[in-house]
Scaffold this active site. Structure first.
Site, PDB file in Angstrom:
ATOM      1  N   CYS A 114      13.318  11.167   6.547  1.00  0.00           N
ATOM      2  CA  CYS A 114      13.385  10.818   7.979  1.00  0.00           C
ATOM      3  C   CYS A 114      14.756  11.175   8.502  1.00  0.00           C
ATOM      4  O   CYS A 114      14.932  11.459   9.685  1.00  0.00           O
ATOM      5  CB  CYS A 114      13.184   9.329   8.193  1.00  0.00           C
ATOM      6  SG  CYS A 114      11.832   8.648   7.291  1.00  0.00           S
TER       7      CYS A 114
ATOM      8  N   GLU B 176       9.396   2.428  11.159  1.00  0.00           N
ATOM      9  CA  GLU B 176      10.382   3.488  10.931  1.00  0.00           C
ATOM     10  C   GLU B 176       9.631   4.802  10.967  1.00  0.00           C
ATOM     11  O   GLU B 176       8.797   5.054  10.103  1.00  0.00           O
ATOM     12  CB  GLU B 176      11.041   3.333   9.557  1.00  0.00           C
ATOM     13  CG  GLU B 176      12.119   2.299   9.479  1.00  0.00           C
ATOM     14  CD  GLU B 176      13.241   2.534  10.458  1.00  0.00           C
ATOM     15  OE1 GLU B 176      13.470   3.705  10.866  1.00  0.00           O
ATOM     16  OE2 GLU B 176      13.869   1.543  10.831  1.00  0.00           O
TER      17      GLU B 176
ATOM     18  N   LYS C  93       0.876  -1.174   0.000  1.00  0.00           N
ATOM     19  CA  LYS C  93       0.000   0.000   0.000  1.00  0.00           C
ATOM     20  C   LYS C  93       0.914   1.224   0.000  1.00  0.00           C
ATOM     21  O   LYS C  93       1.422   1.649   1.046  1.00  0.00           O
ATOM     22  CB  LYS C  93      -0.902  -0.045   1.235  1.00  0.00           C
ATOM     23  CG  LYS C  93      -2.030   0.994   1.234  1.00  0.00           C
ATOM     24  CD  LYS C  93      -1.502   2.363   1.517  1.00  0.00           C
ATOM     25  CE  LYS C  93      -2.512   3.416   1.784  1.00  0.00           C
ATOM     26  NZ  LYS C  93      -1.961   4.747   1.469  1.00  0.00           N
TER      27      LYS C  93
ATOM     28  N   GLU D 264       9.291  17.226  14.846  1.00  0.00           N
ATOM     29  CA  GLU D 264       9.606  16.965  13.440  1.00  0.00           C
ATOM     30  C   GLU D 264       8.749  17.850  12.542  1.00  0.00           C
ATOM     31  O   GLU D 264       7.538  17.926  12.709  1.00  0.00           O
ATOM     32  CB  GLU D 264       9.356  15.494  13.102  1.00  0.00           C
ATOM     33  CG  GLU D 264       9.801  15.168  11.690  1.00  0.00           C
ATOM     34  CD  GLU D 264       9.663  13.694  11.347  1.00  0.00           C
ATOM     35  OE1 GLU D 264       8.604  13.120  11.615  1.00  0.00           O
ATOM     36  OE2 GLU D 264      10.628  13.133  10.783  1.00  0.00           O
TER      37      GLU D 264
HETATM   38  C1  UN1 Z   1      14.284   8.255   4.724  1.00  0.00           C
HETATM   39  O1  UN1 Z   1      14.735   9.337   5.093  1.00  0.00           O
HETATM   40  O2  UN1 Z   1      13.087   7.990   4.872  1.00  0.00           O
HETATM   41  O3  UN1 Z   1      19.909   7.908   4.129  1.00  0.00           O
HETATM   42  C2  UN1 Z   1      15.124   7.249   4.056  1.00  0.00           C
HETATM   43  C3  UN1 Z   1      19.162   8.437   3.325  1.00  0.00           C
HETATM   44  C4  UN1 Z   1      18.476   7.589   2.277  1.00  0.00           C
HETATM   45  C5  UN1 Z   1      17.295   6.908   2.866  1.00  0.00           C
HETATM   46  C6  UN1 Z   1      16.429   7.837   3.654  1.00  0.00           C
HETATM   47  N1  UN1 Z   1      19.382   6.623   1.729  1.00  0.00           N
HETATM   48  O4  UN1 Z   1      18.925   9.624   3.368  1.00  0.00           O
END
Ligand code: UN1
Length: 497
Positions: A282, A248, A174, A387
């Site tokens: 993230c 995550e 999804k 955030e």
């Molecule tokens: C994310 O930020 O959700 O390290 C993943 C990084 C990428 C992956 C990020 N290779 O910024």
């Protein structure tokens, strides 16, 4: 008008709901990509029934053969890299260099998975008894429900789907409703590579699709990347239903720059970490912790460089920063600018929607927001703690290394951190003492590689890792086998002591 479909039960099908949503380019809302299914619980039910059948057959396919399918997936992604990068940029806005990197992360993940098909190590250990064999092996689990975000439209679905498939599970994907096109192409490629058609299901839609997957009793494994709030509620359901869950979630990642750092390198790092993907990673750098001695010079140079970044259509050469993904995320960024101002932080650049031209039109047709830097941000303030998921960098001034470490650690999240220093002792102390799943030395907070475990501590995750070798443990169950070939009853813990 282009109308897209779900992939359920081995076919491309319209949603049972009969409803659709529009997908538009966030850089230019007049650019209509297509309409995608706004699916419901009935679509999920069909997908689960098919995935259960797919699992029964796929789990008995030898793992090296499963790996062969994923190797072909890697080949097909590589052959179509430019095309996928272009449609991904159109769909979610980040510049082509970044969407190419996103596809490459999927290719890397595919080739890693392919080789894992010839490993999936178990252990063989000595038994405490004579003529007895003791070993462990890995078994597939069942149907995996994968709920993925918009910011890495290809890479994150591959982080989850490829190890799940390699381990012998079937998958229901999804994808975020902002990036349904990229997910559609990924499923086309999996099928073209020879994946049996009931082993993968694609169900487009909004939150209720994810909810139906999470709550379905025949989906024992859930993997989710997204907000901490949604992750918490998924966790409650999965806890109640005894599901295996990988989360995550949020981040509030900091780059620390000490007085002895290479400042040019640190400025390049923070610009990339804070404003790459328009701050929507993230792993994005949303805090910059500067030691007293370099604070003023560093800020002056950084502000000049950030102000010069070029916003625009990510498909055009020369664009540094694309738009935010949709109107609500831009509104959230605007709210945080107000919060920062009201809490006494100093706005040094940005802080507003971008104006100017885009492809002969106006930047106002997209969700652009200027790269924004606040200085004088107080540790513990909302700007420093929460955030934002946008191009907003908060600068915190500290007197010492100790204080820098304290500020880094004093947030609820713990994904990545970064430290710029030329002192090797301090660098190793940072690796030891910063409370994050990933710490970079003399490199920005973004840039994780596909063959290394990825994830965070505290409210960022729930103890699992994606990527690398560890994710294969999440998508498989340990089974232990004992074979006693002595021909007599041997009682463990008793006959040998
Ligand atoms: C994310 O930020 O959700 O390290 C993943 C990084 C990428 C992956 C990020 N290779 O910024």
């Amino acid at each position: 008008m282009t109308t897209f479909k779900n992939f359920i039960g081995g076919q491309w099908v319209a949603p049972a709901t009969g409803e659709y949503f529009d997908n538009r380019n966030p850089a230019d809302q007049d650019d209509f990509i297509g309409r995608f299914p706004a699916s419901g619980a009935e679509d999920v039910e069909r997908a689960v029934q098919s995935a259960v059948r797919g699992f029964a057959r796929w789990k008995n396919t030898p793992a090296p053969a499963r790996g062969d399918v994923l190797r072909r997936v890697g080949d097909l992604l590589a052959a179509r890299k430019e095309e996928i990068a272009t449609l991904m940029t159109r769909e979610m806005g980040k510049p082509l260099a970044e969407t190419r990197g996103d596809v490459q992360e999927g290719i890397d993940t595919a080739y890693y998975a392919a080789t894992e098909g010839r490993r999936l190590f178990g252990h063989t250990v000595p038994s405490e008894l004579r003529e007895k064999w003791a070993m462990s092996m890995r078994r597939p689990i069942g149907v995996c429900g994968l709920i993925t975000p918009f910011n890495f439209p290809l890479a994150i679905p591959t982080w989850k789907a490829f190890p799940a498939l390699l381990c012998g599970n079937s998958v229901i994907l999804k994808p975020a409703e902002d990036v349904p096109h990229t997910a559609t192409v990924l499923v086309e490629i999996l099928l073209e590579a020879g994946l049996p058609s009931d082993v993968i299901q694609l169900v487009h839609g909004m939150g209720e699709v994810g909810k139906a997957i999470v709550e379905h009793p025949l989906v024992p494994v859930i993997s989710f990347t997204g907000s901490t709030e949604t992750g918490r509620s998924i966790g409650e359901t999965c806890g109640r239903m005894h599901k295996r869950l990988s989360l995550e979630m949020g981040g509030k990642n900091a780059q620390i720059v000490l007085d002895d750092a290479n400042l040019d390198l640190a400025i390049d790092g923070v610009l990339w970490g804070a404003f790459g993907t328009t701050g929507q990673r993230c792993t994005a750098t949303s805090r910059l912790i500067l030691q007293d001695g370099i604070h003023d010079t560093f800020v002056d140079q950084l502000v000049a460089r950030a102000t010069a970044l070029r916003l625009g259509d990510g498909r055009l050469a020369g664009t540094d920063v694309g738009p935010l993904v949709h109107a609500t995320s831009r509104e959230k960024v605007e709210r945080y600018v107000q919060i920062g101002l009201s809490q006494g932080a100093t706005l040094r650049t940005g802080g507003r929607r971008a104006s100017g031209t885009l492809n002969g039109g106006s930047l106002e047709r997209g969700f652009f927001f200027e790269p924004t830097i606040f200085t004088g941000v107080t540790a513990g303030s909302r700007l420093e703690q929460e955030e934002i998921f946008g191009p907003v960098l908060s600068v915190i001034r500290v007197p010492s290394v100790e204080e820098a470490f304290t500020v880094n650690n004093d947030v609820r999240y713990g994904l990545s951190s970064s430290i710029y220093t030329s002192n090797v002792n301090v660098a190793f102390r940072a690796l030891q003492d910063l409370d994050n799943g990933i710490t970079y030395v003399n490199a920005p907070t973004i840039g994780a590689e596909a063959h290394m475990p990825f994830g965070g501590v505290k409210e960022t995750g729930n103890g699992h890792r994606e990527g690398g070798w560890e994710v294969y443990e999440f998508y498989s169950e340990t089974k232990v086998g004992y074979v006693d070939y002595s021909g007599v009853l041997q009682r463990a813990q008793i006959d040998n002591y």
